[in-house]
Design a protein around this motif. Structure first.
Motif, PDB file in Angstrom:
ATOM      1  N   ARG A  24      10.715 -43.835  29.005  1.00 41.60           N
ATOM      2  CA  ARG A  24      10.301 -45.124  29.571  1.00 41.60           C
ATOM      3  C   ARG A  24       9.969 -46.111  28.471  1.00 41.60           C
ATOM      4  NH1 ARG A  24       5.935 -45.631  33.617  1.00 41.60           N
ATOM      5  NH2 ARG A  24       4.740 -45.038  31.797  1.00 41.60           N
ATOM      6  N   LEU A  25       9.356 -45.635  27.381  1.00 41.86           N
ATOM      7  CA  LEU A  25       8.989 -46.512  26.275  1.00 41.86           C
ATOM      8  C   LEU A  25      10.227 -47.089  25.590  1.00 41.86           C
ATOM      9  CD1 LEU A  25       6.883 -47.752  24.418  1.00 41.86           C
ATOM     10  CD2 LEU A  25       6.941 -45.651  23.076  1.00 41.86           C
ATOM     11  N   VAL A  26      11.220 -46.255  25.353  1.00 46.53           N
ATOM     12  CA  VAL A  26      12.451 -46.719  24.707  1.00 46.53           C
ATOM     13  C   VAL A  26      13.163 -47.733  25.605  1.00 46.53           C
ATOM     14  CG1 VAL A  26      14.715 -45.972  23.906  1.00 46.53           C
ATOM     15  CG2 VAL A  26      12.704 -44.638  23.330  1.00 46.53           C
ATOM     16  N   SER A  27      13.200 -47.478  26.892  1.00 46.62           N
ATOM     17  CA  SER A  27      13.824 -48.434  27.815  1.00 46.62           C
ATOM     18  C   SER A  27      13.085 -49.761  27.816  1.00 46.62           C
ATOM     19  CB  SER A  27      13.842 -47.860  29.231  1.00 46.62           C
ATOM     20  OG  SER A  27      14.645 -46.725  29.291  1.00 46.62           O
ATOM     21  N   LEU A  28      11.753 -49.728  27.774  1.00 48.33           N
ATOM     22  CA  LEU A  28      10.972 -50.958  27.743  1.00 48.33           C
ATOM     23  C   LEU A  28      11.249 -51.751  26.473  1.00 48.33           C
ATOM     24  CD1 LEU A  28       8.573 -52.665  28.985  1.00 48.33           C
ATOM     25  CD2 LEU A  28       7.148 -51.390  27.400  1.00 48.33           C
ATOM     26  N   ILE A  29      11.281 -51.081  25.341  1.00 46.40           N
ATOM     27  CA  ILE A  29      11.532 -51.760  24.071  1.00 46.40           C
ATOM     28  C   ILE A  29      12.940 -52.347  24.042  1.00 46.40           C
ATOM     29  CG2 ILE A  29      11.854 -51.405  21.596  1.00 46.40           C
ATOM     30  CD1 ILE A  29       9.535 -49.412  21.728  1.00 46.40           C
ATOM     31  N   PHE A  30      13.921 -51.597  24.499  1.00 48.67           N
ATOM     32  CA  PHE A  30      15.295 -52.099  24.456  1.00 48.67           C
ATOM     33  C   PHE A  30      15.521 -53.237  25.441  1.00 48.67           C
ATOM     34  CE2 PHE A  30      16.834 -47.873  22.651  1.00 48.67           C
ATOM     35  CZ  PHE A  30      16.630 -48.333  21.377  1.00 48.67           C
ATOM     36  N   ASN A  31      15.001 -53.114  26.651  1.00 53.61           N
ATOM     37  CA  ASN A  31      15.237 -54.160  27.647  1.00 53.61           C
ATOM     38  C   ASN A  31      14.508 -55.446  27.286  1.00 53.61           C
ATOM     39  OD1 ASN A  31      16.803 -52.419  29.114  1.00 53.61           O
ATOM     40  ND2 ASN A  31      15.138 -51.773  30.432  1.00 53.61           N
ATOM     41  N   ASP A  32      13.217 -55.351  26.984  1.00 56.97           N
ATOM     42  CA  ASP A  32      12.452 -56.550  26.644  1.00 56.97           C
ATOM     43  C   ASP A  32      12.710 -56.990  25.213  1.00 56.97           C
ATOM     44  OD1 ASP A  32      11.418 -56.517  29.145  1.00 56.97           O
ATOM     45  OD2 ASP A  32       9.504 -55.637  28.579  1.00 56.97           O
ATOM     46  N   GLY A  33      12.772 -56.036  24.313  1.00 57.79           N
ATOM     47  CA  GLY A  33      12.931 -56.366  22.904  1.00 57.79           C
ATOM     48  C   GLY A  33      14.214 -57.093  22.600  1.00 57.79           C
ATOM     49  N   LEU A  34      15.268 -56.734  23.278  1.00 55.70           N
ATOM     50  CA  LEU A  34      16.553 -57.394  23.044  1.00 55.70           C
ATOM     51  C   LEU A  34      16.478 -58.870  23.424  1.00 55.70           C
ATOM     52  CD1 LEU A  34      19.363 -56.696  22.038  1.00 55.70           C
ATOM     53  CD2 LEU A  34      20.036 -56.336  24.393  1.00 55.70           C
ATOM     54  N   ILE A  35      15.858 -59.153  24.545  1.00 56.62           N
ATOM     55  CA  ILE A  35      15.711 -60.549  24.974  1.00 56.62           C
ATOM     56  C   ILE A  35      14.774 -61.298  24.036  1.00 56.62           C
ATOM     57  CG2 ILE A  35      14.862 -62.038  26.826  1.00 56.62           C
ATOM     58  CD1 ILE A  35      15.747 -59.763  28.758  1.00 56.62           C
ATOM     59  N   PHE A  36      13.657 -60.680  23.680  1.00 55.00           N
ATOM     60  CA  PHE A  36      12.676 -61.339  22.826  1.00 55.00           C
ATOM     61  C   PHE A  36      13.249 -61.634  21.446  1.00 55.00           C
ATOM     62  CE2 PHE A  36       9.056 -59.196  25.346  1.00 55.00           C
ATOM     63  CZ  PHE A  36       9.185 -60.128  26.354  1.00 55.00           C
ATOM     64  N   PHE A  37      13.955 -60.685  20.864  1.00 54.69           N
ATOM     65  CA  PHE A  37      14.539 -60.915  19.546  1.00 54.69           C
ATOM     66  C   PHE A  37      15.668 -61.939  19.603  1.00 54.69           C
ATOM     67  CE2 PHE A  37      12.598 -56.807  18.272  1.00 54.69           C
ATOM     68  CZ  PHE A  37      11.839 -57.318  17.245  1.00 54.69           C
ATOM     69  N   PHE A  38      16.387 -61.994  20.706  1.00 52.28           N
ATOM     70  CA  PHE A  38      17.425 -63.014  20.848  1.00 52.28           C
ATOM     71  C   PHE A  38      16.805 -64.409  20.888  1.00 52.28           C
ATOM     72  CE2 PHE A  38      20.204 -65.713  23.450  1.00 52.28           C
ATOM     73  CZ  PHE A  38      21.320 -65.712  22.643  1.00 52.28           C
ATOM     74  N   VAL A  39      15.706 -64.561  21.615  1.00 50.55           N
ATOM     75  CA  VAL A  39      15.028 -65.862  21.680  1.00 50.55           C
ATOM     76  C   VAL A  39      14.496 -66.257  20.306  1.00 50.55           C
ATOM     77  CG1 VAL A  39      13.018 -67.066  22.630  1.00 50.55           C
ATOM     78  CG2 VAL A  39      14.469 -65.694  24.126  1.00 50.55           C
ATOM     79  N   ALA A  40      13.885 -65.318  19.596  1.00 58.40           N
ATOM     80  CA  ALA A  40      13.361 -65.613  18.254  1.00 58.40           C
ATOM     81  C   ALA A  40      14.494 -65.965  17.296  1.00 58.40           C
ATOM     82  CB  ALA A  40      12.579 -64.419  17.720  1.00 58.40           C
TER      83      ALA A  40
END
Length: 94
Positions: A24-40
């Motif tokens: 669940r942690l890896v899925s959370l990081i990949f799903n949210d992290g990908l969007i967040f890093f794209f915005v940054a």
């Protein structure tokens, strides 16, 4: 900006080719992290383009503040989502 691009590429690579099963942690990081890093990355890319165009003194730095704000917001949201992930209710310390 280069660091944001590197993290975005590595996160996207791992999202496309997960290797083993996902927690669940890896899925959370990949799903949210990908969007967040794209915005940054996008905010910093726009600021860099304005600096490289070198139109005048004001136009060179006009996007620095919005880029810093966007990076701070997405980093804070990522940390906050990870904090919510670990908390399983109120903690009481004696």
């Amino acid at each position: 900006m280069a660091f944001d691009l590197l993290v975005l590429c590595l996160t996207a690579w791992k999202l496309v080719f997960p290797g083993t099963g996902r927690s669940r942690l890896v899925s959370l990081i990949f799903n949210d992290g990908l969007i967040f890093f794209f915005v940054a990355f996008l905010a910093n890319l726009i600021a860099t383009i304005f600096m490289l165009l070198n139109l005048n003194a004001v136009m060179s730095i006009i996007m620095n503040v919005p880029a810093a704000i966007a990076s701070t917001i997405v980093a804070s949201r990522a940390v906050r989502r990870l904090t919510k992930f670990t908390s399983r209710g109120p903690e009481v310390f004696a």
